[in-house]
Design a protein around this motif. Structure first.
Motif, mmCIF file in Angstrom:
data_model
loop_
_atom_site.group_PDB
_atom_site.id
_atom_site.type_symbol
_atom_site.label_atom_id
_atom_site.label_comp_id
_atom_site.label_asym_id
_atom_site.label_seq_id
_atom_site.Cartn_x
_atom_site.Cartn_y
_atom_site.Cartn_z
ATOM 1 N N GLU A 40 0.833 -1.206 0.000
ATOM 2 C CA GLU A 40 0.000 0.000 0.000
ATOM 3 C C GLU A 40 0.865 1.253 0.000
ATOM 4 O O GLU A 40 1.899 1.309 0.656
ATOM 5 C CB GLU A 40 -0.909 -0.007 1.230
ATOM 6 N N ASN A 41 0.448 2.260 -0.767
ATOM 7 C CA ASN A 41 1.137 3.537 -0.984
ATOM 8 C C ASN A 41 2.403 3.377 -1.820
ATOM 9 O O ASN A 41 3.219 4.283 -1.879
ATOM 10 C CB ASN A 41 1.467 4.239 0.335
ATOM 11 N N GLU A 42 2.587 2.231 -2.468
ATOM 12 C CA GLU A 42 3.704 2.016 -3.378
ATOM 13 C C GLU A 42 3.194 1.552 -4.739
ATOM 14 O O GLU A 42 3.907 0.896 -5.487
ATOM 15 C CB GLU A 42 4.659 0.963 -2.821
ATOM 16 N N GLU A 43 1.946 1.887 -5.051
ATOM 17 C CA GLU A 43 1.303 1.370 -6.257
ATOM 18 C C GLU A 43 2.002 1.807 -7.539
ATOM 19 O O GLU A 43 1.862 1.176 -8.570
ATOM 20 C CB GLU A 43 -0.159 1.810 -6.309
ATOM 21 N N TYR A 44 2.728 2.895 -7.488
ATOM 22 C CA TYR A 44 3.394 3.417 -8.677
ATOM 23 C C TYR A 44 4.624 2.594 -9.074
ATOM 24 O O TYR A 44 5.089 2.682 -10.198
ATOM 25 C CB TYR A 44 3.816 4.865 -8.458
ATOM 26 N N LEU A 45 5.158 1.771 -8.180
ATOM 27 C CA LEU A 45 6.350 0.982 -8.478
ATOM 28 C C LEU A 45 6.049 -0.095 -9.514
ATOM 29 O O LEU A 45 4.910 -0.515 -9.691
ATOM 30 C CB LEU A 45 6.882 0.316 -7.209
ATOM 31 N N GLY A 46 7.067 -0.545 -10.198
ATOM 32 C CA GLY A 46 6.919 -1.646 -11.126
ATOM 33 C C GLY A 46 7.068 -1.227 -12.571
ATOM 34 O O GLY A 46 7.514 -0.122 -12.877
ATOM 35 N N THR A 47 6.669 -2.111 -13.465
ATOM 36 C CA THR A 47 6.821 -1.898 -14.899
ATOM 37 C C THR A 47 5.473 -1.540 -15.503
ATOM 38 O O THR A 47 4.486 -2.243 -15.295
ATOM 39 C CB THR A 47 7.381 -3.165 -15.563
ATOM 40 N N TRP A 48 5.449 -0.459 -16.268
ATOM 41 C CA TRP A 48 4.239 0.045 -16.913
ATOM 42 C C TRP A 48 4.483 0.133 -18.411
ATOM 43 O O TRP A 48 5.595 0.434 -18.841
ATOM 44 C CB TRP A 48 3.892 1.426 -16.370
ATOM 45 N N ALA A 49 3.423 -0.103 -19.205
ATOM 46 C CA ALA A 49 3.583 -0.072 -20.660
ATOM 47 C C ALA A 49 2.319 0.451 -21.327
ATOM 48 O O ALA A 49 1.220 0.358 -20.780
ATOM 49 C CB ALA A 49 3.910 -1.454 -21.191
ATOM 50 N N SER A 50 2.520 0.994 -22.523
ATOM 51 C CA SER A 50 1.419 1.480 -23.343
ATOM 52 C C SER A 50 1.784 1.265 -24.804
ATOM 53 O O SER A 50 2.924 1.505 -25.207
ATOM 54 C CB SER A 50 1.163 2.959 -23.080
ATOM 55 N N LYS A 51 0.810 0.834 -25.578
ATOM 56 C CA LYS A 51 1.040 0.579 -26.996
ATOM 57 C C LYS A 51 0.063 1.427 -27.798
ATOM 58 O O LYS A 51 -1.116 1.523 -27.470
ATOM 59 C CB LYS A 51 0.826 -0.900 -27.303
ATOM 60 N N SER A 52 0.572 2.048 -28.843
ATOM 61 C CA SER A 52 -0.273 2.839 -29.737
ATOM 62 C C SER A 52 0.099 2.515 -31.175
ATOM 63 O O SER A 52 0.966 1.686 -31.436
ATOM 64 C CB SER A 52 -0.098 4.334 -29.455
ATOM 65 N N ASP A 53 -0.544 3.213 -32.113
ATOM 66 C CA ASP A 53 -0.230 3.001 -33.526
ATOM 67 C C ASP A 53 1.180 3.460 -33.873
ATOM 68 O O ASP A 53 1.786 2.973 -34.816
ATOM 69 C CB ASP A 53 -1.232 3.736 -34.415
ATOM 70 N N SER A 54 1.703 4.418 -33.106
ATOM 71 C CA SER A 54 3.016 4.972 -33.433
ATOM 72 C C SER A 54 4.171 4.272 -32.728
ATOM 73 O O SER A 54 5.318 4.451 -33.104
ATOM 74 C CB SER A 54 3.056 6.463 -33.103
ATOM 75 N N GLY A 55 3.871 3.502 -31.667
ATOM 76 C CA GLY A 55 4.966 2.832 -30.987
ATOM 77 C C GLY A 55 4.568 2.186 -29.677
ATOM 78 O O GLY A 55 3.387 2.096 -29.328
ATOM 79 N N PHE A 56 5.574 1.762 -28.959
ATOM 80 C CA PHE A 56 5.414 1.059 -27.688
ATOM 81 C C PHE A 56 6.318 1.724 -26.665
ATOM 82 O O PHE A 56 7.507 1.927 -26.913
ATOM 83 C CB PHE A 56 5.801 -0.413 -27.879
ATOM 84 N N ILE A 57 5.757 2.083 -25.520
ATOM 85 C CA ILE A 57 6.525 2.694 -24.428
ATOM 86 C C ILE A 57 6.424 1.779 -23.222
ATOM 87 O O ILE A 57 5.328 1.341 -22.853
ATOM 88 C CB ILE A 57 5.987 4.086 -24.059
ATOM 89 N N MET A 58 7.549 1.508 -22.604
ATOM 90 C CA MET A 58 7.577 0.726 -21.381
ATOM 91 C C MET A 58 8.571 1.386 -20.430
ATOM 92 O O MET A 58 9.673 1.738 -20.823
ATOM 93 C CB MET A 58 8.004 -0.718 -21.657
ATOM 94 N N PHE A 59 8.143 1.590 -19.191
ATOM 95 C CA PHE A 59 9.068 2.145 -18.205
ATOM 96 C C PHE A 59 8.895 1.413 -16.884
ATOM 97 O O PHE A 59 7.829 0.894 -16.579
ATOM 98 C CB PHE A 59 8.897 3.656 -18.041
#
Length: 154
Positions: A40-59
């Motif tokens: 709890e209160n650490e929800e922002y940690l970890g690996t996040w990703a988003s995919k669109s028509d122009s590319g893929f971002i992962m951080f």
């Protein structure tokens, strides 16, 4: 009265010992698996990703403030990997990220990657949303435009 005080002290020691042991085990698991154990209160940690028509971002937001950012722009297949750091800042420059937090991410040489408001973040152990997501807005929390990222379980 002394007996009740002694019971309270024993209870506090047991709870403190449990929390300390859980933290030690969590850090050991993180070191072995190279992933963050989210509480709890650490929800922002970890690996996040988003995919669109122009590319893929992962951080990946590490516990120690480090950032690993990967970008693939279509139609190419080259992956750009950037290492840096991140910080959460609350409204008005305060360091309380609970009230309209803002996510700043920087490269190793100080260039800004993200400067977004965190509009939505799935809470720890939430049962309503079956997937963890983070929505970032560029202008303000109530902006109609937002970028949605989903947690990647590794």
């Amino acid at each position: 009265m002394i007996r009740y005080t002694m019971y309270m002290v024993i209870l506090l020691v047991l709870v403190g010992g449990y929390l300390f042991l859980r933290k030690v085990i969590d850090r050991r698991v993180e070191k072995i698996t190279d992933t963050e154990v989210i509480r709890e209160n650490e929800e922002y940690l970890g690996t996040w990703a988003s995919k669109s028509d122009s590319g893929f971002i992962m951080f990946r937001l590490h516990r120690d403030g480090k950032l690993t950012y990967r970008l693939v722009q279509y139609p190419g297949t080259d992956t750009t990997t950037i290492h840096g750091k991140y910080v959460f800042v609350g409204a008005g420059g305060a360091n309380d990220p609970a009230y309209f937090p803002r996510l700043y991410t920087f490269t190793e040489n100080g260039d800004t990657l993200f400067n977004y408001y965190m509009r939505y973040l799935t809470k720890y152990d939430m049962t309503i949303d079956k997937i963890d997501k983070m929505i970032l807005s560029p202008n303000n929390v109530f902006d109609t435009m937002g970028f949605t990222f989903f947690r990647i379980k590794q």
